[in-house]
Motif scaffolding. Structure first.
Motif, mmCIF file in Angstrom:
data_model
loop_
_atom_site.group_PDB
_atom_site.id
_atom_site.type_symbol
_atom_site.label_atom_id
_atom_site.label_comp_id
_atom_site.label_asym_id
_atom_site.label_seq_id
_atom_site.Cartn_x
_atom_site.Cartn_y
_atom_site.Cartn_z
ATOM 1 N N LEU A 34 0.839 -1.198 0.000
ATOM 2 C CA LEU A 34 0.000 0.000 0.000
ATOM 3 C C LEU A 34 0.878 1.253 0.000
ATOM 4 O O LEU A 34 2.061 1.183 0.300
ATOM 5 C CB LEU A 34 -0.882 0.042 1.260
ATOM 6 C CG LEU A 34 -1.829 -1.111 1.529
ATOM 7 C CD1 LEU A 34 -2.488 -0.936 2.885
ATOM 8 C CD2 LEU A 34 -2.879 -1.178 0.443
ATOM 9 N N THR A 35 0.260 2.377 -0.280
ATOM 10 C CA THR A 35 0.928 3.672 -0.149
ATOM 11 C C THR A 35 0.581 4.226 1.228
ATOM 12 O O THR A 35 -0.579 4.184 1.629
ATOM 13 C CB THR A 35 0.438 4.643 -1.239
ATOM 14 O OG1 THR A 35 0.723 4.077 -2.509
ATOM 15 C CG2 THR A 35 1.113 5.992 -1.113
ATOM 16 N N GLY A 36 1.559 4.710 1.940
ATOM 17 C CA GLY A 36 1.299 5.271 3.265
ATOM 18 C C GLY A 36 2.590 5.455 4.047
ATOM 19 O O GLY A 36 3.666 5.566 3.463
ATOM 20 N N SER A 37 2.463 5.450 5.370
ATOM 21 C CA SER A 37 3.622 5.635 6.248
ATOM 22 C C SER A 37 4.112 4.291 6.771
ATOM 23 O O SER A 37 3.318 3.451 7.187
ATOM 24 C CB SER A 37 3.228 6.502 7.450
ATOM 25 O OG SER A 37 2.718 7.734 7.016
ATOM 26 N N ARG A 38 5.455 4.123 6.785
ATOM 27 C CA ARG A 38 6.055 2.910 7.356
ATOM 28 C C ARG A 38 6.025 3.065 8.868
ATOM 29 O O ARG A 38 6.432 4.101 9.403
ATOM 30 C CB ARG A 38 7.492 2.768 6.867
ATOM 31 C CG ARG A 38 8.223 1.560 7.430
ATOM 32 C CD ARG A 38 9.676 1.579 6.942
ATOM 33 N NE ARG A 38 10.406 0.407 7.348
ATOM 34 C CZ ARG A 38 11.089 0.292 8.495
ATOM 35 N NH1 ARG A 38 11.103 1.296 9.369
ATOM 36 N NH2 ARG A 38 11.740 -0.818 8.775
ATOM 37 N N ARG A 39 5.517 2.031 9.553
ATOM 38 C CA ARG A 39 5.418 2.077 11.012
ATOM 39 C C ARG A 39 5.927 0.757 11.580
ATOM 40 O O ARG A 39 5.621 -0.304 11.052
ATOM 41 C CB ARG A 39 3.957 2.297 11.417
ATOM 42 C CG ARG A 39 3.790 2.524 12.905
ATOM 43 C CD ARG A 39 2.373 2.866 13.235
ATOM 44 N NE ARG A 39 1.722 1.638 13.693
ATOM 45 C CZ ARG A 39 0.574 1.603 14.344
ATOM 46 N NH1 ARG A 39 -0.097 2.707 14.554
ATOM 47 N NH2 ARG A 39 0.058 0.477 14.747
ATOM 48 N N VAL A 40 6.697 0.839 12.662
ATOM 49 C CA VAL A 40 7.197 -0.358 13.347
ATOM 50 C C VAL A 40 6.487 -0.465 14.686
ATOM 51 O O VAL A 40 6.474 0.485 15.469
ATOM 52 C CB VAL A 40 8.732 -0.293 13.539
ATOM 53 C CG1 VAL A 40 9.225 -1.501 14.322
ATOM 54 C CG2 VAL A 40 9.434 -0.198 12.194
ATOM 55 N N VAL A 41 5.882 -1.629 14.946
ATOM 56 C CA VAL A 41 5.149 -1.871 16.183
ATOM 57 C C VAL A 41 5.928 -2.894 17.013
ATOM 58 O O VAL A 41 6.222 -3.995 16.536
ATOM 59 C CB VAL A 41 3.725 -2.405 15.889
ATOM 60 C CG1 VAL A 41 2.961 -2.636 17.175
ATOM 61 C CG2 VAL A 41 2.977 -1.445 14.970
ATOM 62 N N SER A 42 6.245 -2.539 18.244
ATOM 63 C CA SER A 42 6.994 -3.439 19.129
ATOM 64 C C SER A 42 6.134 -4.629 19.522
ATOM 65 O O SER A 42 4.909 -4.507 19.673
ATOM 66 C CB SER A 42 7.422 -2.707 20.402
ATOM 67 O OG SER A 42 8.262 -1.637 20.072
ATOM 68 N N PRO A 43 6.750 -5.810 19.715
ATOM 69 C CA PRO A 43 5.977 -6.989 20.124
ATOM 70 C C PRO A 43 5.512 -6.859 21.573
ATOM 71 O O PRO A 43 6.106 -6.117 22.360
ATOM 72 C CB PRO A 43 6.974 -8.132 19.971
ATOM 73 C CG PRO A 43 8.310 -7.490 20.138
ATOM 74 C CD PRO A 43 8.169 -6.093 19.591
ATOM 75 N N VAL A 56 2.213 -0.677 7.001
ATOM 76 C CA VAL A 56 1.980 0.577 6.286
ATOM 77 C C VAL A 56 0.637 1.124 6.753
ATOM 78 O O VAL A 56 -0.374 0.424 6.721
ATOM 79 C CB VAL A 56 1.969 0.359 4.754
ATOM 80 C CG1 VAL A 56 1.704 1.679 4.036
ATOM 81 C CG2 VAL A 56 3.283 -0.250 4.289
ATOM 82 N N THR A 57 0.622 2.368 7.209
ATOM 83 C CA THR A 57 -0.607 2.973 7.733
ATOM 84 C C THR A 57 -0.873 4.321 7.079
ATOM 85 O O THR A 57 -0.006 4.878 6.409
ATOM 86 C CB THR A 57 -0.500 3.197 9.258
ATOM 87 O OG1 THR A 57 0.591 4.086 9.500
ATOM 88 C CG2 THR A 57 -0.298 1.904 10.014
ATOM 89 N N GLY A 58 -2.075 4.814 7.315
ATOM 90 C CA GLY A 58 -2.383 6.180 6.932
ATOM 91 C C GLY A 58 -3.041 6.378 5.595
ATOM 92 O O GLY A 58 -3.402 7.483 5.249
#
Length: 189
Positions: A34-43, A56-58
């Motif tokens: 997708l097109t959007g913002s790269r986001r890293v989510v901690s476990p 990818v969000t937003g």
């Protein structure tokens, strides 16, 4: 700073991250779908897999996208000697927001007697087909399969314009004219 990504951009390595929403893994590399913002989510602290999730969000314009293993409904657009081209209409029971192309190759029509499959006796343009996504395919189309009893043509129109009725796993019949046509019919549960 937020990193903007587009489909195909590398998000990370699968040894280091898990693929989240809007991301997929190919050859141990995670890519944006997708097109959007790269986001890293901690476990979560109690999670067995301690890799962070990259997603990818937003971007709200994208709906569902077909993924390997998902069931889809598709309309046959073109039939040639070794494959049928389709437009994917639904993923599961939800309609897709954008157009996704797919192909059903001769070897993916049924499980048995693959060498005897004739595409034009399995599908016709306009047919609605239930299929399973095999892979992302090439850059133009998803590879789909109808090689299970519950997969295949679920709706077809006869030359008279009537919705045909399945009479066997290889034939459908026009209720008006009685004429039969060859199809790879999906077994209705």
């Amino acid at each position: 700073m937020t990193e903007m990504v587009t489909p195909g951009d590398v998000l990370g390595n699968a040894a280091e991250f898990k693929a989240g929403k809007g991301a997929y893994v190919n050859d141990n590399t995670i890519y944006a779908s997708l097109t959007g913002s790269r986001r890293v989510v901690s476990p979560l602290p109690d999670s067995l897999d301690q890799r962070a999730t990259v997603e990818v969000t937003g971007h709200k314009a994208h709906g569902l996208i077909p993924e390997p293993g998902s069931l889809v409904l598709a309309r046959v657009t073109k039939v040639i000697a070794r494959m049928a081209s389709v437009d994917i209409l639904c993923v599961g029971s939800k309609a897709v927001r954008e157009k996704f192309a797919g192909v059903i190759r001769q070897q993916d029509v049924r499980e048995t007697e693959i060498d005897k499959v004739e595409i034009h006796q399995s599908f016709r343009p306009g047919d609605i087909v239930r299929a399973m996504v095999l892979s992302l395919g090439d850059s133009r189309a998803y590879y789909l399969s109808t090689a299970k009893n519950e997969l295949g043509v679920v709706s077809a129109e006869s030359a008279a314009g009537e919705t045909m009725v399945p009479i066997s796993w290889t034939e459908m019949q026009c209720p008006l004219s009685g004429q039969t046509e060859q199809r790879k019919v999906a077994k209705v549960a």
